[in-house]
Design an enzyme around this catalytic site. Structure first.
Site, mmCIF file in Angstrom:
data_model
loop_
_atom_site.group_PDB
_atom_site.id
_atom_site.type_symbol
_atom_site.label_atom_id
_atom_site.label_comp_id
_atom_site.label_asym_id
_atom_site.label_seq_id
_atom_site.Cartn_x
_atom_site.Cartn_y
_atom_site.Cartn_z
ATOM 1 N N GLU A 139 9.764 1.735 10.915
ATOM 2 C CA GLU A 139 10.797 2.754 10.726
ATOM 3 C C GLU A 139 10.082 4.097 10.771
ATOM 4 O O GLU A 139 9.314 4.416 9.872
ATOM 5 C CB GLU A 139 11.513 2.483 9.405
ATOM 6 C CG GLU A 139 12.861 3.124 9.349
ATOM 7 C CD GLU A 139 12.782 4.479 8.723
ATOM 8 O OE1 GLU A 139 12.628 5.466 9.472
ATOM 9 O OE2 GLU A 139 12.850 4.549 7.493
ATOM 10 N N GLU A 150 -0.652 7.722 -0.602
ATOM 11 C CA GLU A 150 -1.592 8.373 -1.521
ATOM 12 C C GLU A 150 -1.014 9.650 -2.128
ATOM 13 O O GLU A 150 -1.402 10.056 -3.217
ATOM 14 C CB GLU A 150 -2.929 8.659 -0.823
ATOM 15 C CG GLU A 150 -2.858 9.427 0.499
ATOM 16 C CD GLU A 150 -2.663 8.528 1.721
ATOM 17 O OE1 GLU A 150 -1.863 7.567 1.642
ATOM 18 O OE2 GLU A 150 -3.282 8.802 2.765
ATOM 19 N N GLY A 162 6.879 5.447 8.256
ATOM 20 C CA GLY A 162 6.020 6.627 8.277
ATOM 21 C C GLY A 162 6.066 7.290 9.634
ATOM 22 O O GLY A 162 7.087 7.249 10.322
ATOM 23 N N CYS A 183 13.686 10.547 6.737
ATOM 24 C CA CYS A 183 13.595 10.070 8.118
ATOM 25 C C CYS A 183 14.909 10.281 8.844
ATOM 26 O O CYS A 183 14.918 10.591 10.027
ATOM 27 C CB CYS A 183 13.173 8.611 8.148
ATOM 28 S SG CYS A 183 13.964 7.628 6.888
ATOM 29 N N GLU A 192 10.057 15.888 15.182
ATOM 30 C CA GLU A 192 10.448 15.761 13.775
ATOM 31 C C GLU A 192 9.658 16.790 12.965
ATOM 32 O O GLU A 192 8.429 16.740 12.919
ATOM 33 C CB GLU A 192 10.143 14.341 13.282
ATOM 34 C CG GLU A 192 10.579 14.129 11.846
ATOM 35 C CD GLU A 192 10.391 12.690 11.380
ATOM 36 O OE1 GLU A 192 9.280 12.159 11.494
ATOM 37 O OE2 GLU A 192 11.376 12.103 10.888
ATOM 38 N N LYS A 221 0.890 -1.170 0.000
ATOM 39 C CA LYS A 221 0.000 0.000 0.000
ATOM 40 C C LYS A 221 0.924 1.215 0.000
ATOM 41 O O LYS A 221 1.464 1.613 1.036
ATOM 42 C CB LYS A 221 -0.874 -0.016 1.257
ATOM 43 C CG LYS A 221 -2.208 0.702 1.125
ATOM 44 C CD LYS A 221 -2.132 2.153 0.751
ATOM 45 C CE LYS A 221 -1.776 3.040 1.921
ATOM 46 N NZ LYS A 221 -1.590 4.462 1.516
ATOM 47 N N PHE A 273 10.271 17.410 9.607
ATOM 48 C CA PHE A 273 10.121 16.848 8.256
ATOM 49 C C PHE A 273 10.065 17.949 7.203
ATOM 50 O O PHE A 273 9.214 17.967 6.317
ATOM 51 C CB PHE A 273 8.898 15.940 8.165
ATOM 52 C CG PHE A 273 9.210 14.621 7.510
ATOM 53 C CD1 PHE A 273 10.189 13.785 8.011
ATOM 54 C CD2 PHE A 273 8.534 14.209 6.367
ATOM 55 C CE1 PHE A 273 10.486 12.562 7.412
ATOM 56 C CE2 PHE A 273 8.817 12.989 5.755
ATOM 57 C CZ PHE A 273 9.793 12.167 6.294
HETATM 58 P P1 NAI Z 1 1.726 8.672 7.670
HETATM 59 O O1 NAI Z 1 2.396 7.883 8.717
HETATM 60 O O2 NAI Z 1 0.291 9.037 7.858
HETATM 61 O O3 NAI Z 1 1.818 7.915 6.250
HETATM 62 C C1 NAI Z 1 2.702 6.855 5.943
HETATM 63 C C2 NAI Z 1 1.933 5.715 5.288
HETATM 64 O O4 NAI Z 1 0.992 5.189 6.224
HETATM 65 C C3 NAI Z 1 1.112 6.122 4.057
HETATM 66 O O5 NAI Z 1 1.133 5.076 3.106
HETATM 67 C C4 NAI Z 1 -0.289 6.263 4.635
HETATM 68 O O6 NAI Z 1 -1.285 6.069 3.666
HETATM 69 C C5 NAI Z 1 -0.302 5.155 5.656
HETATM 70 N N1 NAI Z 1 -1.302 5.315 6.713
HETATM 71 C C6 NAI Z 1 -1.816 6.475 7.221
HETATM 72 N N2 NAI Z 1 -2.729 6.213 8.154
HETATM 73 C C7 NAI Z 1 -2.829 4.866 8.259
HETATM 74 C C8 NAI Z 1 -3.596 3.982 9.061
HETATM 75 N N3 NAI Z 1 -4.488 4.443 9.942
HETATM 76 N N4 NAI Z 1 -3.421 2.659 8.919
HETATM 77 C C9 NAI Z 1 -2.530 2.175 8.040
HETATM 78 N N5 NAI Z 1 -1.771 2.958 7.231
HETATM 79 C C10 NAI Z 1 -1.916 4.292 7.343
HETATM 80 O O7 NAI Z 1 2.583 9.987 7.451
HETATM 81 P P2 NAI Z 1 2.102 11.354 6.758
HETATM 82 O O8 NAI Z 1 0.735 11.714 7.217
HETATM 83 O O9 NAI Z 1 2.309 11.225 5.325
HETATM 84 O O10 NAI Z 1 3.169 12.387 7.343
HETATM 85 C C11 NAI Z 1 3.011 12.925 8.669
HETATM 86 C C12 NAI Z 1 4.365 13.037 9.336
HETATM 87 O O11 NAI Z 1 4.922 11.749 9.520
HETATM 88 C C13 NAI Z 1 5.411 13.801 8.577
HETATM 89 O O12 NAI Z 1 5.343 15.161 8.757
HETATM 90 C C14 NAI Z 1 6.689 13.220 9.131
HETATM 91 O O13 NAI Z 1 7.034 13.838 10.339
HETATM 92 C C15 NAI Z 1 6.326 11.777 9.408
HETATM 93 N N6 NAI Z 1 6.766 10.886 8.320
HETATM 94 C C16 NAI Z 1 7.917 10.161 8.467
HETATM 95 C C17 NAI Z 1 8.380 9.374 7.443
HETATM 96 C C18 NAI Z 1 9.640 8.594 7.554
HETATM 97 O O14 NAI Z 1 10.294 8.338 6.559
HETATM 98 N N7 NAI Z 1 9.987 8.133 8.727
HETATM 99 C C19 NAI Z 1 7.701 9.319 6.151
HETATM 100 C C20 NAI Z 1 6.480 10.072 6.104
HETATM 101 C C21 NAI Z 1 6.066 10.832 7.148
#
Ligand code: NAI
Ligand code: MG
Length: 481
Positions: free
Chosen positions: A250, A178, A228, A284, A383, A175, A385
């Site tokens: 991670e 988006e 994420g 990250c 973070e 997955k 980001f």
């Molecule tokens: P997110 O954690 O919401 O998204 C990452 C992935 O998880 C995406 O594929 C999303 O569709 C999925 N996801 C979201 N909600 C979910 C749920 N309830 N159940 C299962 N999967 C789900 O991160 P987002 O909203 O894009 O970014 C928010 C913050 O997270 C950023 O500002 C940053 O601080 C952090 N982040 C860290 C990352 C890293 O590489 N460690 C990557 C992206 C975001």
């Protein structure tokens, strides 16, 4: 109204989502719509997991390790052949500068090369036991692996998690995020072209709280890999706990670069700036805190500010130091940190400039150096980001270590000193998964195990360590009396 957008890949067939709904795709450089993806949900995830289960018990389970490896290596070559096309797609979709997108695609190809070569070199062990017994430890794939990945490095994340999982003999349901997944759709087409069998790689585009939640809570998956935010990481781990499924998480960081007064400053400066502006800070393992020994604080910060002032931000195709951030949401989030810092009286000491290609519809932010920042301030703890670097003074080695370890995160760290004993003492005491001495790798190469401590997550991706995560040992005891 139903539209024919087919970005869901199950059993080697492209389809619409079962609800026929779509999600708009936006180019961060302009804010303009550049297409749509299918809004997959639970019904699509159910089909994908069933396909992956069937392939695990059938075709992939019956494919010899060397043959799995050969398919992955072939995909690596195919990606390299299509590198420029993929890089352009990645840059358009994420906003990242072309040179970074080209690096990302080269890394994606390299993941398939590396894990393709590793597939038939992952072997078990024997253990001395009682007389008349032979004990074998074999490594088996976990089964059906669910992968949920973010938007910051879509192609690389595809390589990192899918290549390792398939090399180890698992089948997969992915997955993607988006916000950015066009390169993944193209990579999946290429995987199909090289002959990855039906059901081995399934991709369901869609929202996190729909397709993502359905995948992480699915009763018939055997393993979860998530990259994420810590908040969603918690949800993933709870879902994994409900189903007794192991997971690798991670979850980002607040990684420090520690500069002592004996450091080679000219060597450190470009690396420290590079580590926070890479991918516009949306990494990250971004080096988002620079800890500077008080004796050189003013001198170092002045030189750092000068470099930060020279950073140029523009559209992905202008190919400058930084592109836009991924979305208006992310831009507002980063600006929120900067506004609060201003209200708290924290000084901006260096700031990059916007190029004319940074048009008003795009999601642009000026890379910013602030300091001195109190170690407890949210800018030094959370973070961001985005391309925001905070400078924090320290007194001595113990103070540096205390501040470096003093956040909830623990992903990577950089140490800048010529003192060998200090390098090793700190490297051992830092609660992080990777330590760089007189350098900084932002996650480093494909070969290097990568992952966190504390709120940065657990488990390791990359290198051979990832293959251990994607497999589990089985002990076979033979009585041959
Ligand atoms: P997110 O954690 O919401 O998204 C990452 C992935 O998880 C995406 O594929 C999303 O569709 C999925 N996801 C979201 N909600 C979910 C749920 N309830 N159940 C299962 N999967 C789900 O991160 P987002 O909203 O894009 O970014 C928010 C913050 O997270 C950023 O500002 C940053 O601080 C952090 N982040 C860290 C990352 C890293 O590489 N460690 C990557 C992206 C975001
Ligand atoms: Mg989210």
């Amino acid at each position: 109204m139903s539209k024919s957008v087919k970005t869901i890949f199950i059993n080697n067939k492209w389809s619409e989502s079962s609800n026929h709904d779509t999600i708009n795709v936006v180019a961060p450089s302009t804010g303009a719509s550049i297409g749509e993806i299918s809004r997959g949900d639970k019904a699509d995830i159910d089909l994908a997991v069933a396909a992956a289960r069937q392939a695990f018990e059938g075709v992939w389970g019956n494919t010899a390790a060397a043959d799995r490896g050969r398919l992955l290596s072939r995909l690596g070559l195919k990606i390299a052949e299509h590198a420029e096309e993929l890089a352009q797609l990645e840059a358009l979709d994420t906003g990242k500068a072309m040179k970074l997108a080209r690096n990302d695609i080269a890394a994606t190809a390299r993941y398939f090369e590396y894990y393709g070569g590793a597939a038939d070199k992952l072997h078990g062990d024997t253990i001395p036991f009682l007389n008349d017994y032979q004990v074998l430890i074999i490594r088996e794939p976990r089964g059906v692996a669910g992968h949920i990945i973010p938007w910051n490095y879509p192609a690389q994340m595809f390589g990192r998690t899918i290549a390792a999982a398939l090399a180890a003999g698992n089948t997969t349901v992915l997955k993607p995020a988006e916000e950015a997944c066009l390169s993944i759709i193209r990579l999946t087409e290429l995987a199909h072209e090289v002959g990855i069998p039906a059901g081995v790689l399934n991709v369901v585009t869609g929202n996190g709280d729909e397709a993502g939640a359905a995948l992480s809570s699915h009763k018939d998956i055997d393993f979860l890999s998530f990259t994420g935010s810590p908040e969603v990481g918690t949800l993933i781990q709870k879902a994994a706990a409900d189903n007794h499924v192991p997971c690798v998480l991670e979850l980002g960081g607040k990684s420090p670069q520690i500069v002592f007064d004996d450091a080679d400053i000219e060597k450190a400066l470009p690396v420290i700036v590079g580590a926070i502006i890479q991918n516009t800070g949306q990494t990250c393992s971004a080096g988002s805190r620079v800890l500077i020994q008080r004796t050189i604080y003013e001198e170092f910060v002045t030189a750092l500010a000068k470099r930060m002032n020279g950073v140029r931000v523009g559209s992905h195709d202008a190919d400058l130091d930084c592109g836009p951030v991924i979305s208006a949401v992310q831009r507002d989030r980063v600006n929120g940190f900067l506004d609060r810092a201003k209200a708290d009286g924290i000084a901006v000491i260096g700031q990059g400039k916007l190029d004319p290609s940074a048009v008003s519809g795009g999601f642009y932010i000026k890379p910013t150096l602030l300091g001195p920042v109190d170690e407890e301030h949210e800018l030094a703890q959370d973070e961001v980001f985005g391309p925001v670097l905070v400078a924090i003074p320290f007194d001595d080695e113990d103070d540096a270590l205390r501040i470096a370890n003093g956040t909830e995160f623990g992903l990577i760290a950089g140490i800048w000193t010529e003192n060998g004993g200090r390098q090793m003492r700190l490297a051992k005491k830092l609660r992080v998964g990777q330590v760089y001495i007189n350098g900084y790798g932002a996650g480093g190469g494909i070969e290097l195990p990568f992952g966190g401590f504390k709120r940065s997550g657990h488990g390791r991706e990359k290198g051979f360590e990832a293959l251990k995560e994607y497999t589990v040992s089985k002990t076979i005891v033979i009585n041959h009396k």
